[in-house]
Design an enzyme around this catalytic site. Structure first.
Site, PDB file in Angstrom:
ATOM      1  N   GLU A  31       0.825  -1.202   0.000  1.00  0.00           N
ATOM      2  CA  GLU A  31       0.000   0.000   0.000  1.00  0.00           C
ATOM      3  C   GLU A  31       0.867   1.263   0.000  1.00  0.00           C
ATOM      4  O   GLU A  31       0.652   2.178  -0.795  1.00  0.00           O
ATOM      5  CB  GLU A  31      -0.896  -0.018   1.231  1.00  0.00           C
ATOM      6  CG  GLU A  31      -1.960   1.024   1.181  1.00  0.00           C
ATOM      7  CD  GLU A  31      -2.790   1.038   2.463  1.00  0.00           C
ATOM      8  OE1 GLU A  31      -3.982   1.255   2.354  1.00  0.00           O
ATOM      9  OE2 GLU A  31      -2.241   0.822   3.555  1.00  0.00           O
ATOM     10  N   SER A  79       2.161  -6.619 -17.131  1.00  0.00           N
ATOM     11  CA  SER A  79       1.505  -6.478 -15.825  1.00  0.00           C
ATOM     12  C   SER A  79       0.284  -5.587 -16.036  1.00  0.00           C
ATOM     13  O   SER A  79      -0.051  -5.253 -17.166  1.00  0.00           O
ATOM     14  CB  SER A  79       2.462  -5.928 -14.785  1.00  0.00           C
ATOM     15  OG  SER A  79       2.958  -4.708 -15.222  1.00  0.00           O
ATOM     16  N   GLU A 108     -13.084 -10.856 -13.757  1.00  0.00           N
ATOM     17  CA  GLU A 108     -12.828 -12.060 -12.957  1.00  0.00           C
ATOM     18  C   GLU A 108     -11.953 -11.708 -11.763  1.00  0.00           C
ATOM     19  O   GLU A 108     -11.336 -10.639 -11.726  1.00  0.00           O
ATOM     20  CB  GLU A 108     -12.190 -13.160 -13.805  1.00  0.00           C
ATOM     21  CG  GLU A 108     -10.847 -12.786 -14.369  1.00  0.00           C
ATOM     22  CD  GLU A 108     -10.194 -13.934 -15.131  1.00  0.00           C
ATOM     23  OE1 GLU A 108     -10.699 -15.061 -15.100  1.00  0.00           O
ATOM     24  OE2 GLU A 108      -9.159 -13.676 -15.753  1.00  0.00           O
ATOM     25  N   LYS A 110      -8.944 -11.264  -9.192  1.00  0.00           N
ATOM     26  CA  LYS A 110      -7.491 -11.170  -9.314  1.00  0.00           C
ATOM     27  C   LYS A 110      -6.925 -12.039  -8.198  1.00  0.00           C
ATOM     28  O   LYS A 110      -7.148 -11.760  -7.017  1.00  0.00           O
ATOM     29  CB  LYS A 110      -7.037  -9.719  -9.163  1.00  0.00           C
ATOM     30  CG  LYS A 110      -5.554  -9.541  -9.385  1.00  0.00           C
ATOM     31  CD  LYS A 110      -5.215  -8.058  -9.456  1.00  0.00           C
ATOM     32  CE  LYS A 110      -3.781  -7.797  -9.838  1.00  0.00           C
ATOM     33  NZ  LYS A 110      -2.779  -8.433  -9.012  1.00  0.00           N
ATOM     34  N   ASP A 112      -4.193 -13.797  -5.802  1.00  0.00           N
ATOM     35  CA  ASP A 112      -2.949 -13.335  -5.208  1.00  0.00           C
ATOM     36  C   ASP A 112      -1.986 -14.514  -5.093  1.00  0.00           C
ATOM     37  O   ASP A 112      -2.022 -15.267  -4.124  1.00  0.00           O
ATOM     38  CB  ASP A 112      -3.274 -12.756  -3.816  1.00  0.00           C
ATOM     39  CG  ASP A 112      -2.201 -11.800  -3.374  1.00  0.00           C
ATOM     40  OD1 ASP A 112      -1.289 -11.538  -4.158  1.00  0.00           O
ATOM     41  OD2 ASP A 112      -2.283 -11.318  -2.225  1.00  0.00           O
ATOM     42  N   TYR A 217      -5.618 -17.451 -16.543  1.00  0.00           N
ATOM     43  CA  TYR A 217      -6.318 -16.174 -16.752  1.00  0.00           C
ATOM     44  C   TYR A 217      -6.162 -15.642 -18.173  1.00  0.00           C
ATOM     45  O   TYR A 217      -6.708 -14.605 -18.500  1.00  0.00           O
ATOM     46  CB  TYR A 217      -5.917 -15.119 -15.726  1.00  0.00           C
ATOM     47  CG  TYR A 217      -4.448 -14.769 -15.665  1.00  0.00           C
ATOM     48  CD1 TYR A 217      -3.805 -14.169 -16.733  1.00  0.00           C
ATOM     49  CD2 TYR A 217      -3.710 -15.036 -14.514  1.00  0.00           C
ATOM     50  CE1 TYR A 217      -2.462 -13.852 -16.675  1.00  0.00           C
ATOM     51  CE2 TYR A 217      -2.365 -14.710 -14.446  1.00  0.00           C
ATOM     52  CZ  TYR A 217      -1.746 -14.120 -15.531  1.00  0.00           C
ATOM     53  OH  TYR A 217      -0.414 -13.815 -15.471  1.00  0.00           O
ATOM     54  N   LYS A 304      -8.298  -2.928  -7.521  1.00  0.00           N
ATOM     55  CA  LYS A 304      -7.779  -3.573  -6.309  1.00  0.00           C
ATOM     56  C   LYS A 304      -8.760  -3.489  -5.126  1.00  0.00           C
ATOM     57  O   LYS A 304      -9.546  -2.561  -5.017  1.00  0.00           O
ATOM     58  CB  LYS A 304      -6.455  -2.894  -5.888  1.00  0.00           C
ATOM     59  CG  LYS A 304      -5.347  -3.023  -6.909  1.00  0.00           C
ATOM     60  CD  LYS A 304      -4.768  -4.421  -7.017  1.00  0.00           C
ATOM     61  CE  LYS A 304      -3.862  -4.784  -5.891  1.00  0.00           C
ATOM     62  NZ  LYS A 304      -2.499  -4.296  -5.992  1.00  0.00           N
ATOM     63  N   CYS A 398       3.346 -19.790  34.736  1.00  0.00           N
ATOM     64  CA  CYS A 398       2.066 -19.622  34.044  1.00  0.00           C
ATOM     65  C   CYS A 398       1.459 -18.279  34.455  1.00  0.00           C
ATOM     66  O   CYS A 398       1.348 -17.992  35.653  1.00  0.00           O
ATOM     67  CB  CYS A 398       1.116 -20.761  34.397  1.00  0.00           C
ATOM     68  SG  CYS A 398      -0.548 -20.474  33.788  1.00  0.00           S
ATOM     69  N   CYS A 401      -1.954 -19.309  36.601  1.00  0.00           N
ATOM     70  CA  CYS A 401      -1.951 -20.012  37.899  1.00  0.00           C
ATOM     71  C   CYS A 401      -0.577 -19.973  38.579  1.00  0.00           C
ATOM     72  O   CYS A 401      -0.406 -20.543  39.645  1.00  0.00           O
ATOM     73  CB  CYS A 401      -2.422 -21.449  37.727  1.00  0.00           C
ATOM     74  SG  CYS A 401      -1.223 -22.465  36.858  1.00  0.00           S
ATOM     75  N   CYS A 414       1.869 -24.917  30.498  1.00  0.00           N
ATOM     76  CA  CYS A 414       1.507 -24.973  31.912  1.00  0.00           C
ATOM     77  C   CYS A 414       1.123 -26.428  32.206  1.00  0.00           C
ATOM     78  O   CYS A 414       0.341 -27.031  31.476  1.00  0.00           O
ATOM     79  CB  CYS A 414       0.316 -24.051  32.156  1.00  0.00           C
ATOM     80  SG  CYS A 414      -0.427 -24.309  33.767  1.00  0.00           S
ATOM     81  N   CYS A 419      -5.410 -25.631  36.211  1.00  0.00           N
ATOM     82  CA  CYS A 419      -5.196 -24.203  35.909  1.00  0.00           C
ATOM     83  C   CYS A 419      -6.505 -23.644  35.335  1.00  0.00           C
ATOM     84  O   CYS A 419      -7.084 -24.214  34.403  1.00  0.00           O
ATOM     85  CB  CYS A 419      -4.055 -24.049  34.895  1.00  0.00           C
ATOM     86  SG  CYS A 419      -3.929 -22.407  34.203  1.00  0.00           S
TER      87      CYS A 419
HETATM   88  S1  IVH Z   1      -4.518 -10.654 -16.560  1.00  0.00           S
HETATM   89  C1  IVH Z   1      -2.332  -8.606 -19.725  1.00  0.00           C
HETATM   90  N1  IVH Z   1      -6.053 -11.798 -14.793  1.00  0.00           N
HETATM   91  O1  IVH Z   1      -1.878 -10.027 -11.613  1.00  0.00           O
HETATM   92  C2  IVH Z   1      -2.027  -8.811 -18.297  1.00  0.00           C
HETATM   93  N2  IVH Z   1      -3.838 -11.246 -14.146  1.00  0.00           N
HETATM   94  O2  IVH Z   1      -0.942  -7.299 -11.521  1.00  0.00           O
HETATM   95  C3  IVH Z   1      -2.299 -10.189 -17.898  1.00  0.00           C
HETATM   96  N3  IVH Z   1      -3.279 -11.900 -11.866  1.00  0.00           N
HETATM   97  O3  IVH Z   1       0.911 -10.539 -13.650  1.00  0.00           O
HETATM   98  C4  IVH Z   1      -2.819 -10.290 -16.534  1.00  0.00           C
HETATM   99  N4  IVH Z   1      -5.212 -12.806 -11.363  1.00  0.00           N
HETATM  100  O4  IVH Z   1       0.064 -12.525 -12.262  1.00  0.00           O
HETATM  101  C5  IVH Z   1      -4.839 -11.283 -15.038  1.00  0.00           C
HETATM  102  N5  IVH Z   1      -7.510 -12.858 -13.365  1.00  0.00           N
HETATM  103  C6  IVH Z   1      -6.314 -12.344 -13.596  1.00  0.00           C
HETATM  104  C7  IVH Z   1      -5.296 -12.350 -12.637  1.00  0.00           C
HETATM  105  C8  IVH Z   1      -4.066 -11.773 -12.949  1.00  0.00           C
HETATM  106  C9  IVH Z   1      -4.000 -12.545 -10.936  1.00  0.00           C
HETATM  107  C10 IVH Z   1      -1.892 -11.424 -11.684  1.00  0.00           C
HETATM  108  C11 IVH Z   1      -0.975 -11.784 -12.822  1.00  0.00           C
HETATM  109  C12 IVH Z   1      -0.449 -10.479 -13.346  1.00  0.00           C
HETATM  110  C13 IVH Z   1      -0.688  -9.585 -12.179  1.00  0.00           C
HETATM  111  C14 IVH Z   1      -0.816  -8.133 -12.633  1.00  0.00           C
END
Ligand code: IVH
Length: 649
Positions: A31, A79, A108, A110, A112, A217, A304, A398, A401, A414, A419
């Site tokens: 963050e 990314s 869809e 995301k 982690d 994905y 996010k 403890c 007790c 303990c 106790c």
């Molecule tokens: S699409 C064109 N879909 O998030 C870019 N990424 O912050 C392709 N990730 O590197 C990414 N869930 O590792 C896509 N449903 C999802 C995802 C996803 C997780 C990750 C992925 C990417 C990163 C980007």
């Protein structure tokens, strides 16, 4: 921000990035990093001529380390740009609609975890490569092959890259960390680190043991001709990949917001961690027209969720005594809002963990709270220390007790069976959901009953009367009657609940069911040999059961007499057949669900086990059988497919 601030921010971001990617030792939360990153980005947008070449906005992706062979992706792994609120979404939509107004969106979760690129050639898995810097990653094909949700062969014969996220389910993450704590190993900070760490093991058997899951994905290089991303993804799932939960098609701002809010609201109910929702233009031709900036696609964005990691300060370390006597340190922290919940306490697991992380009173720390994972300190910001932090001394007595504490493996315990904390917590456990599920016996009430002197053990609960309860402070007629009714309802429940409620060390719900199914009421007379014969019960657990029964036989019988639990019905003796008395393991996809085959074999007198070992008599396998099949072959276990099994009968 003026140029000087900008320059400093860039330097700070580069320090953060080096600690995160290269030293594996983050200095702050995502963050804090993201906030500064966006300030830098905003400055660069208004001052395009002043952009520094070492700005992290000019760099692509993660850094690569030295351990594995490097391999190039066939097409770049991008990314995503992040947005954090509806304003961000609105801005992104305006920008995107300007490029093409006839678009819809595929949304869809995301996930982690760790990104992975899979290259298939001639329908065979050829390479598995980590994201790396987006162009070149690490070749981890051997490890990838141990992941059950990654098909080794697919019916699609042309060269294709399938991309997705490797995750660890929250349940498995907790199990891995419990195991690591038991073995006195450092625990993983979060499921993402656990997934990434497990994927990059030099020994693939470690990867195999971690229950990793691949969620596709998208695709990289491909020859697919679908006009819509949603159709492309359906095709990918049909190739045998796992379909991630909850994708939806949305038309505009309102629908996207609705999907996002629902996903955010339900984020804790998913098996895996989500850190947002990804929005993608669904029309492939529009995606192609929109193209990419230097860093990210224009047709997709990550919306996010609020952060689950925050920075706070440790004010105090308190000690909790559990029902087994284990003393657990708990950190009291400066109250911090994490995703709408004010966190004031964080588990510290055990004293070795405090030493390993070197957590001191007054330390600034990163704390994680995500869904059902208990808040915990994942890192101390040692660079922020001012010298006033105080080291924590391990307790010798403890805290409840005052009796002496003893070290047992990684736990300090303990030893006093009477106790107060141990007794109160055993009663709370006795009444909890997976035990006798007694309504109205929460922490406060149990403490009140104990302190009144009426209840000093679980047996005393059943001597309570309306008259006695009404004499206590805070017990009005309705509350007292309800409690007595709940206690009455605890009678006649399944026997496994009774066993579980005894709180035998190492014995949880699964083992209680096993003991109940195998021995019924006779479990207290079972010998060690008989107990270890049971699936999933090892030496340590068997010893703990025998010791518990030796010390508590009288109480168990007395409680059983009061509660009159339901003994499981014994299955009729099976007729003679090749599976009777044998141990079988089932694996792969069968013509009917494995549960049906399991039940059929159990009715024939077979024992079904989850793991292949020397004791296994048969492995019954279906389509896509994997490591269990290989292990069975190695151990010379007789392997039968479904037809061969039926023929034998
Ligand atoms: S699409 C064109 N879909 O998030 C870019 N990424 O912050 C392709 N990730 O590197 C990414 N869930 O590792 C896509 N449903 C999802 C995802 C996803 C997780 C990750 C992925 C990417 C990163 C980007």
């Amino acid at each position: 921000m003026n140029f000087n601030d900008y320059k400093q921010a860039v330097e700070q971001l580069n320090i953060y990035a080096r600690h995160y990617y290269v030293l594996d030792d983050p200095l702050t939360t995502d963050e804090v990093y993201d906030k500064l990153y966006h300030e830098v980005l905003a400055y660069e947008e208004s001052n395009p001529n002043n952009i520094l070449s070492n700005s992290p906005t000019q760099r692509v992706g993660d850094l690569i380390s030295d351990g594995f062979t490097k391999a190039p992706h066939l097409s770049r792994m991008w990314s995503l740009e992040d947005i954090f609120d509806s304003e961000g979404l609105e801005k992104w939509l305006i920008k995107t609609y300007k490029l093409d107004e006839n678009i819809t969106f595929y949304c869809e979760p995301k996930f982690d975890g760790a990104s992975l690129n899979l290259i298939y050639k001639d329908g065979k898995l050829f390479q598995g490569i980590t994201r790396g810097d987006g162009e070149i990653g690490e070749l981890i094909t051997q490890n990838v092959k141990t992941i059950r949700s990654i098909p080794l062969t697919i019916k699609h014969k042309e060269r294709i890259e399938i991309r997705g996220e490797v995750v660890i389910f929250k349940d498995d993450f907790i199990k891995i960390n419990d195991e690591r704590l038991k073995n006195n190993e450092a625990i993983f900070a979060n499921p993402r680190n656990a997934a990434a760490g497990s994927l990059r093991q030099l020994d693939s058997s470690i990867t195999a043991s971690r229950n990793l899951v691949f969620l596709p994905y998208g695709v990289g290089e491909n020859t697919l001709e679908h006009k819509l991303l949603s159709d492309k993804m359906t095709y990918i799932y049909e190739l045998g990949f796992k379909k991630p939960p909850n994708s939806s098609l949305c038309k505009g701002f309102e629908e996207i917001e609705e999907a996002y809010k629902a996903m955010k609201r339900d984020r804790d109910s998913y098996s895996m961690l989500l850190d947002g929702m990804v929005i993608k233009v669904n029309e492939i031709s529009s995606q192609i027209d929109m193209g990419y900036t230097v860093k990210v696609p224009r047709f997709s964005v990550a919306y996010k969720f609020p952060a689950v990691e925050k920075i706070t300060t440790v004010k105090e370390i308190t000690l909790q005594v559990g029902r087994t006597g284990a003393v657990t340190p708990v950190a009291i922290v400066e109250p911090t809002d994490i995703d709408g919940v004010v966190v004031e306490r964080a588990t510290l697991h055990n004293f070795d963990e405090i030493d390993r992380k070197d957590i001191r009173l007054g330390d600034r720390v990163i704390i994680l709270r995500s869904g059902d994972v208990i808040p915990k300190i994942i890192k101390v910001l040692t660079h922020e220390r001012n010298g006033n932090e105080i080291k924590f001394e391990r307790p010798k007595l403890c805290p409840v007790c005052q009796s002496e504490l003893l070290q047992e493996d990684v736990l300090i315990k303990c030893q006093n069976l009477t106790c107060e904390a141990r007794v109160i917590n055993s009663i709370i456990y006795f009444a909890s959901k997976p035990c006798l599920d007694i309504d109205g016996l929460g922490n406060k009430i149990v403490e009140a009953l104990f302190n009144s002197g009426l209840v000093k053990s679980v047996v005393d609960l059943f001597d309570l009367t309306l008259e006695k309860l009404l004499k206590l402070d805070g017990f009005k007629e309705k509350k007292s009657k309800n409690l007595l009714e709940s206690l009455e309802n605890a009678k006649g429940k399944d026997y496994w609940r009774f066993i579980n409620s005894l709180g035998i060390e190492h014995v949880g719900e699964v083992a209680s069911k096993t003991l109940s199914d195998n021995f019924g009421f006779a479990f207290i007379d079972a010998s060690k040999e008989q107990i270890v014969e049971c699936d999933g019960i090892g030496n340590e657990m068997a010893e703990s059961i025998l010791e518990f029964v030796r010390v508590n036989r009288e109480t168990i019988l007395e409680l059983q007499n009061i509660l009159k639990p339901k003994e499981p019905i014994k299955k009729e003796e099976a007729y003679e057949n090749p599976f009777k008395g044998k141990t079988a393991v089932l694996t792969g996809t069968m013509s009917v669900s494995r549960g049906v085959i399991k039940e059929m074999l159990e009715n024939l007198g077979a024992k079904i086990s989850g793991n292949v070992s020397k004791k296994t008599d048969f492995l019954i396998y279906g389509k896509d059988a994997g490591s269990k099949y290989d292990k069975a072959k190695k151990l010379d276990v007789k392997c039968l497919n479904e037809n061969e099994m039926r023929e034998l009968l």
